[in-house]
Design a protein around this motif. Structure first.
Motif, PDB file in Angstrom:
ATOM      1  N   PRO A  66      -6.083  -8.955  -7.560  1.00 19.87           N
ATOM      2  CA  PRO A  66      -6.371  -7.531  -7.172  1.00 19.87           C
ATOM      3  C   PRO A  66      -5.568  -6.734  -8.012  1.00 19.87           C
ATOM      4  O   PRO A  66      -4.074  -6.978  -8.071  1.00 19.87           O
ATOM      5  CB  PRO A  66      -6.191  -7.718  -5.778  1.00 19.87           C
ATOM      6  CG  PRO A  66      -5.144  -8.889  -5.410  1.00 19.87           C
ATOM      7  CD  PRO A  66      -5.833  -9.741  -6.461  1.00 19.87           C
ATOM      8  N   CYS A  94      -7.461 -15.071 -11.107  1.00 26.18           N
ATOM      9  CA  CYS A  94      -6.670 -14.152 -10.226  1.00 26.18           C
ATOM     10  C   CYS A  94      -5.152 -13.774 -10.550  1.00 26.18           C
ATOM     11  O   CYS A  94      -4.373 -14.809 -10.734  1.00 26.18           O
ATOM     12  CB  CYS A  94      -6.730 -14.798  -8.792  1.00 26.18           C
ATOM     13  SG  CYS A  94      -5.867 -13.849  -7.395  1.00 26.18           S
ATOM     14  N   ALA A 116       0.365  -2.682  -3.876  1.00 24.53           N
ATOM     15  CA  ALA A 116      -0.950  -2.083  -3.624  1.00 24.53           C
ATOM     16  C   ALA A 116      -0.859  -0.682  -3.425  1.00 24.53           C
ATOM     17  O   ALA A 116      -1.729   0.075  -3.325  1.00 24.53           O
ATOM     18  CB  ALA A 116      -1.479  -2.757  -2.543  1.00 24.53           C
ATOM     19  N   GLU A 120       1.201  -0.689   1.193  1.00 22.28           N
ATOM     20  CA  GLU A 120       0.404  -1.820   1.434  1.00 22.28           C
ATOM     21  C   GLU A 120       0.753  -2.905   0.275  1.00 22.28           C
ATOM     22  O   GLU A 120       1.275  -2.349  -0.886  1.00 22.28           O
ATOM     23  CB  GLU A 120      -0.995  -1.733   1.233  1.00 22.28           C
ATOM     24  CG  GLU A 120      -1.559  -0.893   2.513  1.00 22.28           C
ATOM     25  CD  GLU A 120      -3.065  -0.711   2.549  1.00 22.28           C
ATOM     26  OE1 GLU A 120      -3.604  -0.477   3.714  1.00 22.28           O
ATOM     27  OE2 GLU A 120      -3.836  -0.475   1.411  1.00 22.28           O
ATOM     28  N   TYR A 122      -0.902  -6.241  -1.928  1.00 21.78           N
ATOM     29  CA  TYR A 122      -2.054  -7.527  -2.164  1.00 21.78           C
ATOM     30  C   TYR A 122      -1.339  -8.780  -2.139  1.00 21.78           C
ATOM     31  O   TYR A 122      -0.123  -8.727  -2.626  1.00 21.78           O
ATOM     32  CB  TYR A 122      -2.523  -7.300  -3.863  1.00 21.78           C
ATOM     33  CG  TYR A 122      -3.180  -5.944  -3.892  1.00 21.78           C
ATOM     34  CD1 TYR A 122      -4.322  -5.638  -3.224  1.00 21.78           C
ATOM     35  CD2 TYR A 122      -2.974  -5.021  -4.996  1.00 21.78           C
ATOM     36  CE1 TYR A 122      -5.165  -4.265  -3.654  1.00 21.78           C
ATOM     37  CE2 TYR A 122      -3.490  -3.928  -5.188  1.00 21.78           C
ATOM     38  CZ  TYR A 122      -4.569  -3.634  -4.506  1.00 21.78           C
ATOM     39  OH  TYR A 122      -5.382  -2.474  -4.892  1.00 21.78           O
ATOM     40  N   TRP A 123      -1.825  -9.474  -1.549  1.00 23.29           N
ATOM     41  CA  TRP A 123      -1.332 -10.874  -1.011  1.00 23.29           C
ATOM     42  C   TRP A 123      -2.149 -12.142  -0.811  1.00 23.29           C
ATOM     43  O   TRP A 123      -3.223 -11.951  -0.621  1.00 23.29           O
ATOM     44  CB  TRP A 123      -0.196 -10.631   0.348  1.00 23.29           C
ATOM     45  CG  TRP A 123      -1.074 -10.667   1.640  1.00 23.29           C
ATOM     46  CD1 TRP A 123      -1.836  -9.558   1.963  1.00 23.29           C
ATOM     47  CD2 TRP A 123      -1.340 -11.536   2.521  1.00 23.29           C
ATOM     48  NE1 TRP A 123      -2.181  -9.884   3.173  1.00 23.29           N
ATOM     49  CE2 TRP A 123      -2.183 -11.036   3.414  1.00 23.29           C
ATOM     50  CE3 TRP A 123      -0.726 -12.938   2.609  1.00 23.29           C
ATOM     51  CZ2 TRP A 123      -2.608 -12.016   4.561  1.00 23.29           C
ATOM     52  CZ3 TRP A 123      -1.110 -13.660   3.547  1.00 23.29           C
ATOM     53  CH2 TRP A 123      -1.939 -13.104   4.671  1.00 23.29           C
ATOM     54  N   PRO A 136      -7.554 -13.507  -1.625  1.00 22.68           N
ATOM     55  CA  PRO A 136      -6.559 -12.319  -1.614  1.00 22.68           C
ATOM     56  C   PRO A 136      -7.081 -11.122  -0.597  1.00 22.68           C
ATOM     57  O   PRO A 136      -8.076 -11.010  -0.264  1.00 22.68           O
ATOM     58  CB  PRO A 136      -6.548 -11.857  -2.983  1.00 22.68           C
ATOM     59  CG  PRO A 136      -7.051 -13.296  -3.865  1.00 22.68           C
ATOM     60  CD  PRO A 136      -8.096 -13.737  -2.872  1.00 22.68           C
ATOM     61  N   VAL A 138      -5.554  -7.335   1.238  1.00 27.25           N
ATOM     62  CA  VAL A 138      -4.768  -5.995   1.017  1.00 27.25           C
ATOM     63  C   VAL A 138      -4.223  -5.602   2.640  1.00 27.25           C
ATOM     64  O   VAL A 138      -5.183  -5.470   3.257  1.00 27.25           O
ATOM     65  CB  VAL A 138      -5.206  -4.879   0.377  1.00 27.25           C
ATOM     66  CG1 VAL A 138      -6.673  -4.300   1.109  1.00 27.25           C
ATOM     67  CG2 VAL A 138      -4.285  -3.754   0.315  1.00 27.25           C
ATOM     68  N   LEU A 201     -10.765  -4.990  -4.101  1.00 31.37           N
ATOM     69  CA  LEU A 201     -10.239  -5.294  -2.621  1.00 31.37           C
ATOM     70  C   LEU A 201     -10.454  -3.664  -1.502  1.00 31.37           C
ATOM     71  O   LEU A 201     -10.369  -3.747  -0.524  1.00 31.37           O
ATOM     72  CB  LEU A 201      -8.976  -5.950  -1.998  1.00 31.37           C
ATOM     73  CG  LEU A 201      -8.629  -7.076  -2.635  1.00 31.37           C
ATOM     74  CD1 LEU A 201      -7.403  -7.577  -2.316  1.00 31.37           C
ATOM     75  CD2 LEU A 201      -9.648  -7.946  -2.288  1.00 31.37           C
TER      76      LEU A 201
END
Length: 218
Positions: A66, A94, A116, A120, A122-123, A136, A138, A201
């Motif tokens: 993402p 990814c 992000a 935030e 992305y994880w 993944p 967010v 996402l």
């Protein structure tokens, strides 16, 4: 095999060549506002450094995110264009998987987190450098505190929020070299890679205003 790998899902504009055994050339520059300007010169640079021409490439690897909408689409559209022009397959990976692979953490679990924006990240969570345990996501870092407590964390998102990720470490951004090496490993094992389609996402920042009035000529 000669894989051309690239990623623009993070502030890094990163390109690499992999011959199936090793990375033969790579280039990475960090500039979140110049993905479109920097990407093609970086491709030229890695080819020149390796003493190879673009038509030697047998496959393209691209980070699918993402990541933010604008930066991510630069890499994906470029990869698609190369694939069509050269008549070679385009493989998606990814971006978080590339960071996990580059971390070298073999004993998990651990977390990869990228920025992000909008406060935030992305994880995703990993059992080891090659094994992601879920899709993944967010989220706001504070909302993850209980879920990631006590886990090492890799990436710029982790470094930005030390209260949530006290054991944050590098690499900060993904490298195309790690994407290429991971893709080469998976292809050699006969695994299918992702389609080269963006993993956003969430919706893009640009939105049509509410109560927008369409004016047409009479």
């Amino acid at each position: 095999m000669l894989l051309l790998a690239l990623d623009t899902a993070t502030p890094a504009v990163t390109v690499a060549l992999h011959d199936g055994s090793r990375v033969v050339s790579e280039s990475s520059q960090v500039d979140a506002r110049r993905h479109g300007e920097l990407l093609l010169p970086a491709v030229d640079r890695v080819l020149a450094d390796a003493g190879l021409r673009l038509d030697a490439v047998t496959g393209v690897v691209v980070g699918v995110g993402p990541g933010p909408y604008t930066g991510l689409r630069v890499g994906l559209m470029t990869a698609d264009t190369f694939g069509l022009a050269l008549g070679v397959p385009v493989h998606g990976v990814c971006t978080l998987d590339g960071l996990a692979y580059a971390s070298g953490i073999d004993g998990g679990p651990f977390v990869v987190a990228t920025d992000a924006r909008r406060k935030e990240v992305y994880w995703a969570r990993y059992d080891d450098a090659r094994t992601r345990t879920g899709e993944p996501a967010v989220d706001r870092p504070a909302d993850l505190a209980a879920e990631v407590e006590g886990l090492p964390a890799v990436g710029a998102g982790a470094l930005l929020y030390p209260d949530t990720f006290p054991d944050a470490r590098g690499p900060e951004h993904v490298s195309a070299a790690s994407l290429a090496a991971l893709a080469a490993e998976r292809l050699a094992a006969g695994e299918e890679l992702l389609e080269p389609r963006p993993l956003y996402l969430r919706r893009p920042d640009a939105q049509v205003p509410k109560n927008y009035k369409v004016v047409t000529p009479k």
